[in-house]
Write an enzyme that holds these catalytic residues in place. Sequence first.
Site, short mmCIF file in Angstrom:
data_model
loop_
_atom_site.label_atom_id
_atom_site.label_comp_id
_atom_site.label_asym_id
_atom_site.label_seq_id
_atom_site.Cartn_x
_atom_site.Cartn_y
_atom_site.Cartn_z
N GLU A 121 9.50 9.30 -16.53
CA GLU A 121 8.08 10.06 -16.83
C GLU A 121 7.63 9.63 -18.25
O GLU A 121 6.48 9.07 -18.54
CB GLU A 121 7.81 11.46 -16.44
CG GLU A 121 8.13 11.89 -15.28
CD GLU A 121 8.31 13.28 -14.94
OE1 GLU A 121 7.26 13.92 -14.78
OE2 GLU A 121 9.35 13.73 -15.15
N HIS A 124 0.76 -1.20 0.10
CA HIS A 124 0.15 -0.10 0.06
C HIS A 124 1.07 1.32 -0.02
O HIS A 124 0.54 2.31 0.33
CB HIS A 124 -0.70 0.23 1.04
CG HIS A 124 -1.66 -1.40 1.41
ND1 HIS A 124 -2.66 -1.56 1.06
CD2 HIS A 124 -1.35 -2.15 2.16
CE1 HIS A 124 -3.11 -2.56 1.31
NE2 HIS A 124 -2.08 -3.42 2.07
N SER A 181 14.95 22.45 -14.55
CA SER A 181 13.89 23.28 -14.98
C SER A 181 14.32 24.51 -15.52
O SER A 181 15.38 25.11 -15.03
CB SER A 181 13.15 23.22 -13.57
OG SER A 181 12.37 24.50 -13.44
N LYS A 192 16.15 22.07 -9.47
CA LYS A 192 15.57 21.03 -9.84
C LYS A 192 16.30 19.95 -10.78
O LYS A 192 16.95 20.31 -11.57
CB LYS A 192 13.99 21.38 -10.50
CG LYS A 192 13.07 22.11 -9.54
CD LYS A 192 11.81 21.63 -10.05
CE LYS A 192 11.17 20.13 -9.86
NZ LYS A 192 9.76 20.20 -10.42
#
Length: 467
Positions: free
Chosen positions: A300, A166, A287, A293
């Site tokens: 992704e 979970h 970024s 970042k």
Amino acid sequence: MAESNTDTKSSNQMWGGRFASGPDAIMEEINASIGFDKKLFAQDIRGSIAHATMLAHQGIISAEDKDKIVHGLNTILSEIEGGNFEFSRRLEDIHMNIEARLATLIGPAAGRLHTARSRNDQVALDFRLWVKEELQKTEQMLTGLIAAFLDRAEEHAESVMPGFTHLQTAQPVTFGHHCMAYVEMFGRDRSRVRHAIEHLDESPIGAAALAGTGYPIDRHMTAKALGFREPTRNSIDTVSDRDFAIEFLAIAAITGMHLSRLAEEIVIWSTPQFGFIRLSDAFSTGSSIMPQKKNPDAAELVRAKTGRINGSLIALLTIMKGLPLAYSKDMQEDKEQVFDAAESLELAIAAMTGMVRDMTVNTARMKAAAGSGFSTATDLADWLVREAGLPFRDAHHVTGRAVALAESKGCDLAELPLADLQAIHSAITDKVYDVLTVEASVASRKSFGGTAPSEVCKQIAFWRARN
Ligand code: ARG
């Protein structure tokens, strides 16, 4: 839109005998597949050479015509490979583009190549050959990905991390064990690929339009020349069947699902909050506004490519589901789905192999996280069963009270004083502390396939011998 079709009035030179005029521009546009099936040029030429050789061997065409055909086809192969071939949409597809060029190169002998075959068995052959090569490439790429995981697993057979259910901390495991879970997944994918190669390893050529042919062809000869195990056994099925393409897409979809789960874990692990791994500069991006970042874009995109691959599988299943036997033109729509999925899958496997090889593993962060969240609670319960003879359900209850106490004190289970533990159950002794560390917890899980480093090393050896 279609380019203007100035001389529509001439009918198709390959099949236009009964047509008074050529196709409407829209007809030509909807009908043509050359834009994508030109990818099959090498397979088409290989198939034609095998077919012509067999025709000559069987005395169906002369040896001189066969030599001209083979020579012409080899010329066309180098023209296409060298970028010196002009593909024409008027000639619909790769088969007719090549045959028309052959006629220009060698004259009337070119017209004998299509004896005892149809574009229906021709396209089935070309596409099967292409999918077979793609499956072989996929098999190799999966082997590379498995090798990357085996290396990381070996390096981290003893590195402790939290195991999750979970996405909540469950029990400590080793990072090596977690890596080996992916080895199992991609190992299953690879065995599916191997089975798919077995399934498709039958030669379609010679099924002709759908009914076979009256010419004395030798389908075993062409099958052998093209590297197939044997010829297909039913000519109607042969030109109707696209199972090999659907099977490729289904395997791609399952593999993509595995890659996407891995991508998701990489995204989570590389957040500053988790900090379990750091992606290499080679596999992350910055970024344009936030200088701090480091984004896991490749992971992704792997996650997203899976959506495309699933779309291709559903598209082809839907294209095929209502078709009467045998060939229908609907089946021309099979190729783009497979080509697109193959490209996505190759990229996704390559990107994941790179990320897994390059990522830096923060074992200190993993270990700290492994010990939080009372992850050794099960070990305490097991100790009570083993050492104090409690039934597991009672041990579970006692442990629950210890967890509640530790939580209220803001400490770990291993930090609870013995007196506190004994107040919960008198059978507890100081020996219990031996099982409350994360290292002791993982080392104790020696059941077959368990997370103990000794077991993980056995599984690594098992896979090394098979990779
Ligand atoms: N371009 C066609 C395809 O991809 C080749 C087969 C055409 N056969 C036919 N009977 N029109 O399916």
